[in-house]
Design an enzyme around this catalytic site. Structure first.
Site, PDB file in Angstrom:
ATOM      1  N   ALA A 114       0.832  -1.205   0.000  1.00 23.56           N
ATOM      2  CA  ALA A 114       0.000   0.000   0.000  1.00 23.56           C
ATOM      3  C   ALA A 114       0.864   1.251   0.000  1.00 23.56           C
ATOM      4  O   ALA A 114       1.188   1.802  -1.056  1.00 23.56           O
ATOM      5  CB  ALA A 114      -0.943  -0.021   1.202  1.00 23.56           C
ATOM      6  N   ASP A 141       6.579  -4.010  -0.386  1.00 24.55           N
ATOM      7  CA  ASP A 141       6.826  -3.390  -1.701  1.00 24.55           C
ATOM      8  C   ASP A 141       6.983  -1.878  -1.595  1.00 24.55           C
ATOM      9  O   ASP A 141       7.414  -1.238  -2.554  1.00 24.55           O
ATOM     10  CB  ASP A 141       5.664  -3.713  -2.657  1.00 24.55           C
ATOM     11  CG  ASP A 141       5.888  -3.178  -4.065  1.00 24.55           C
ATOM     12  OD1 ASP A 141       6.960  -3.475  -4.646  1.00 24.55           O
ATOM     13  OD2 ASP A 141       5.011  -2.469  -4.578  1.00 24.55           O
ATOM     14  N   GLU A 171      11.879   6.299  -0.356  1.00 26.42           N
ATOM     15  CA  GLU A 171      12.246   5.465  -1.511  1.00 26.42           C
ATOM     16  C   GLU A 171      13.246   6.189  -2.405  1.00 26.42           C
ATOM     17  O   GLU A 171      13.021   7.369  -2.711  1.00 26.42           O
ATOM     18  CB  GLU A 171      10.981   5.089  -2.300  1.00 26.42           C
ATOM     19  CG  GLU A 171      10.018   4.244  -1.475  1.00 26.42           C
ATOM     20  CD  GLU A 171       8.767   3.823  -2.242  1.00 26.42           C
ATOM     21  OE1 GLU A 171       8.601   4.225  -3.410  1.00 26.42           O
ATOM     22  OE2 GLU A 171       7.959   3.061  -1.682  1.00 26.42           O
ATOM     23  N   HIS A 193       8.847  -1.263  -4.932  1.00 26.10           N
ATOM     24  CA  HIS A 193       7.639  -0.518  -5.304  1.00 26.10           C
ATOM     25  C   HIS A 193       7.247  -0.801  -6.761  1.00 26.10           C
ATOM     26  O   HIS A 193       7.193   0.109  -7.594  1.00 26.10           O
ATOM     27  CB  HIS A 193       7.824   0.983  -5.087  1.00 26.10           C
ATOM     28  CG  HIS A 193       6.523   1.719  -4.979  1.00 26.10           C
ATOM     29  ND1 HIS A 193       6.403   2.945  -4.374  1.00 26.10           N
ATOM     30  CD2 HIS A 193       5.247   1.407  -5.402  1.00 26.10           C
ATOM     31  CE1 HIS A 193       5.151   3.347  -4.427  1.00 26.10           C
ATOM     32  NE2 HIS A 193       4.430   2.430  -5.054  1.00 26.10           N
ATOM     33  N   ILE A 194       6.950  -2.068  -7.029  1.00 27.12           N
ATOM     34  CA  ILE A 194       6.620  -2.482  -8.392  1.00 27.12           C
ATOM     35  C   ILE A 194       5.182  -2.995  -8.504  1.00 27.12           C
ATOM     36  O   ILE A 194       4.844  -3.717  -9.441  1.00 27.12           O
ATOM     37  CB  ILE A 194       7.597  -3.566  -8.893  1.00 27.12           C
ATOM     38  CG1 ILE A 194       7.600  -4.787  -7.965  1.00 27.12           C
ATOM     39  CG2 ILE A 194       9.001  -2.983  -9.033  1.00 27.12           C
ATOM     40  CD1 ILE A 194       8.377  -5.979  -8.527  1.00 27.12           C
TER      41      ILE A 194
END
Length: 302
Positions: A230, A255, A260, A278-279
């Site tokens: 999320a 993720d 980031e 983060h994919i």
């Protein structure tokens, strides 16, 4: 003709469609200081998660009055100061329908990876180790999946989990979903105590406070698995590591991160954590759907 800036990449077919419509499309990422200057020159800005559109950028864009629309190619809008942009006459839109299936599949992938030691087995085998006896996993069938948030992505994951024989319970600030009687609505506390797997599908709190912290971990059953595809802010990473190290959590699939790219190497390198950068929406199909939604939004606006 309008001028469109695409800062974080977009499906090539959608770019071609916009150009065929007679629009000028520039595909280039800019660091914040340079983006402040460039934003003045465009009517539309299309971003994903990498570009942050904050007040300073919006203020610079307003000096020319050119910028009329900001589109987030994806679901979350926490990288855009939405209220401020709209107070300045700049519309903000996203593409919430396009990536639901992709994110749900990734969450499920993390569940499989943790339950059957797929991620760590890849690592140790490449180190020349044969840890067959150490990797006795569990089956997803018959386990209880608790969903925190029951929007589009939560519902997609629920369907996939049910097909695997999982019991699905959920909690949501909107209350029970009357169109989904096959899944059980419960309180957050009951979800925490009853679930074997917990997956988060919420946008996060405005003040960035976590949804899952030390108190919530203490309520979970021993050996639970946590999945977060999320937002990084919804889980307290320090409390997460503590729960992993104490054995409260059997594993975590992550993720998304508060910052980031993440620099939390203790989390990334933990042997009971399955990580991805983060994919969630990074599938060919999802990107095509996002591109199509972006084109539709621009047609509607201009």
């Amino acid at each position: 003709m309008i001028k469109i800036l695409v800062t974080d990449g977009m499906d090539k077919g959608a770019v071609c469609t916009l150009k065929d419509m007679g629009h000028e499309v520039i595909e280039q990422f800019f660091e914040p200081e340079e983006l402040k200057e460039q934003a003045k020159n465009f009517n539309v800005m299309i971003v994903r998660s990498a570009t942050k559109v904050r007040k300073e950028i919006i203020d610079e864009a307003r000096k020319t009055g050119n910028l009329k629309l900001i589109i987030r190619g994806g679901v979350g809008l926490d990288n855009i100061d939405v209220s401020y942009a709209e107070s300045q006459g700049i519309k903000v839109r996203n593409t919430p329908k396009a990536s639901s299936s992709a994110v749900a599949e990734l969450a499920l992938g993390h569940m499989f990876s943790l339950a059957r030691f797929i991620g760590i087995a890849n690592v140790t085998m490449r180190e020349g180790k044969w840890n067959k006896k150490q990797y006795k996993g569990i089956e997803l069938s018959g386990k209880t999946l608790g969903l925190i948030g029951f929007g589009r992505i939560g519902r997609e994951l629920a369907k996939k989990a049910k097909a695997l024989g999982m019991k699905v319970i959920y909690t949501d600030i909107l209350g029970p979903a009357k169109d989904c009687p096959e899944y059980s609505f419960v309180s957050l506390d009951k979800l925490l105590t009853d679930s074997d797997f917990i997956s988060l599908h919420v946008p996060g709190n405005k003040d960035k406070s976590p949804v899952i912290g030390k108190s919530e971990f203490s309520k979970m059953k021993d050996g639970v698995y946590l999945i977060n595809c999320a937002r990084g802010s919804v889980v307290d990473e320090a409390a997460l590591l503590e729960a992993l190290n104490s054995g409260k959590l059997a594993g975590a699939g992550i993720d998304v991160y508060p910052e980031e790219p993440t620099e939390n190497l203790k989390l990334v390198n933990h042997e009971r954590v399955s990580v991805t950068p983060h994919i969630g929406a990074a599938t060919k199909e999802a990107q095509k759907r996002i591109g199509a939604e972006v084109v539709s939004i621009i047609k509607e606006k201009f």
